[in-house]
Design a protein around this motif. Structure first.
Motif, mmCIF file in Angstrom:
data_model
loop_
_atom_site.group_PDB
_atom_site.id
_atom_site.type_symbol
_atom_site.label_atom_id
_atom_site.label_comp_id
_atom_site.label_asym_id
_atom_site.label_seq_id
_atom_site.Cartn_x
_atom_site.Cartn_y
_atom_site.Cartn_z
ATOM 1 N N UNK A 140 17.563 0.394 1.566
ATOM 2 C CA UNK A 140 17.847 -0.411 2.758
ATOM 3 C C UNK A 140 16.527 -0.989 3.259
ATOM 4 N N UNK A 141 16.585 -1.800 4.280
ATOM 5 C CA UNK A 141 15.370 -2.415 4.825
ATOM 6 C C UNK A 141 14.833 -1.572 5.978
ATOM 7 N N UNK A 142 13.535 -1.327 5.943
ATOM 8 C CA UNK A 142 12.868 -0.603 7.029
ATOM 9 C C UNK A 142 11.741 -1.465 7.568
ATOM 10 N N UNK A 143 11.620 -1.505 8.893
ATOM 11 C CA UNK A 143 10.531 -2.227 9.540
ATOM 12 C C UNK A 143 9.603 -1.204 10.165
ATOM 13 N N UNK A 144 8.347 -1.192 9.699
ATOM 14 C CA UNK A 144 7.380 -0.180 10.103
ATOM 15 C C UNK A 144 6.198 -0.870 10.772
ATOM 16 N N UNK A 145 5.875 -0.494 12.008
ATOM 17 C CA UNK A 145 4.706 -1.110 12.655
ATOM 18 C C UNK A 145 3.453 -0.891 11.805
ATOM 19 N N UNK A 146 2.706 -1.962 11.589
ATOM 20 C CA UNK A 146 1.484 -1.862 10.784
ATOM 21 C C UNK A 146 0.340 -1.438 11.707
ATOM 22 N N UNK A 147 0.373 -0.174 12.076
ATOM 23 C CA UNK A 147 -0.649 0.403 12.937
ATOM 24 C C UNK A 147 -1.303 1.549 12.183
ATOM 25 N N UNK A 148 -2.602 1.380 11.921
ATOM 26 C CA UNK A 148 -3.366 2.428 11.226
ATOM 27 C C UNK A 148 -4.130 3.237 12.256
ATOM 28 N N UNK A 149 -4.204 4.491 12.159
ATOM 29 C CA UNK A 149 -3.569 5.398 11.213
ATOM 30 C C UNK A 149 -2.237 5.957 11.727
ATOM 31 N N UNK A 150 -1.717 5.413 12.826
ATOM 32 C CA UNK A 150 -0.491 5.958 13.420
ATOM 33 C C UNK A 150 0.673 5.996 12.429
ATOM 34 N N UNK A 151 0.995 4.849 11.834
ATOM 35 C CA UNK A 151 2.135 4.773 10.937
ATOM 36 C C UNK A 151 1.727 4.435 9.504
ATOM 37 N N UNK A 152 0.718 3.619 9.352
ATOM 38 C CA UNK A 152 0.206 3.289 8.019
ATOM 39 C C UNK A 152 -0.950 4.241 7.760
ATOM 40 N N UNK A 153 -0.714 5.214 6.892
ATOM 41 C CA UNK A 153 -1.719 6.249 6.643
ATOM 42 C C UNK A 153 -2.734 5.834 5.598
#
Length: 170
Positions: A140-153
């Motif tokens: 399925x499609x997921x939208x993930x905030x591109x915030x390092x390092x919070x969500x993008x590790x």
């Protein structure tokens, strides 16, 4: 241009500026006039037709970025380009700084969360104004905030993987 050459959308033509063939541009570069540093351009109109003008140059005015493209000599020729997108080869851009990414370089990378669950691949990214968003498409499609390092590790280009701190249920 070969079909396998990756290109980046750098701007769009909004129409004529004056009567001598100058064009109003929307530039996606920072600063806006940096669009002229990256050439050759490929102009793609709404029907998908492409042309490769050489030697585009321009300036910033109080009304935005204005371009001159050799061969576009009058207002009618400029208006005919309204809506055309300005694309450049990825190779025309300088390498990104450490910790920075061109969105096009992230597209196609696999996305996994900290538990190792595969979310699919990066389809595209977009900006909301508050932050950028990575769109992963898999089951399925997921939208993930591109915030390092919070969500993008991490982003590992060698392995082709973006690791995210994101619940599989979201």
């Amino acid at each position: 241009m070969e079909p396998t050459t990756r290109r980046i959308l750098l701007g769009r033509i909004h129409g004529a500026f004056g009567v001598r063939g100058e064009l109003k541009l929307e530039s996606f570069t920072e600063p806006a006039t940096a669009i002229f540093r990256y050439q050759p351009w490929t102009l793609r109109d709404a029907q998908g037709r492409e042309s490769n003008p050489a030697g585009a140059h321009g300036r910033e005015t109080h009304k935005g970025v204005v371009a001159v493209i050799p061969g576009v000599a009058d207002r009618d020729a400029a208006e005919a380009l309204r809506g055309s997108e300005i694309w450049v080869p990825r190779s025309a851009l300088p390498p990104p700084q450490a910790g920075e990414y061109y969105w096009v370089d992230l597209e196609g990378l696999r996305v996994v969360n900290l538990e190792g669950i595969d979310f699919g691949t990066v389809s595209h990214l977009f900006s909301t104004g508050a932050n950028d968003v990575l769109v992963a498409r898999g089951d399925r499609e997921r939208m993930i905030p591109f915030l390092e390092p919070d969500y993008i590790r991490s982003v590992d280009f060698d392995a082709g993987v973006v690791t995210v701190d994101w619940d599989a249920g979201f």
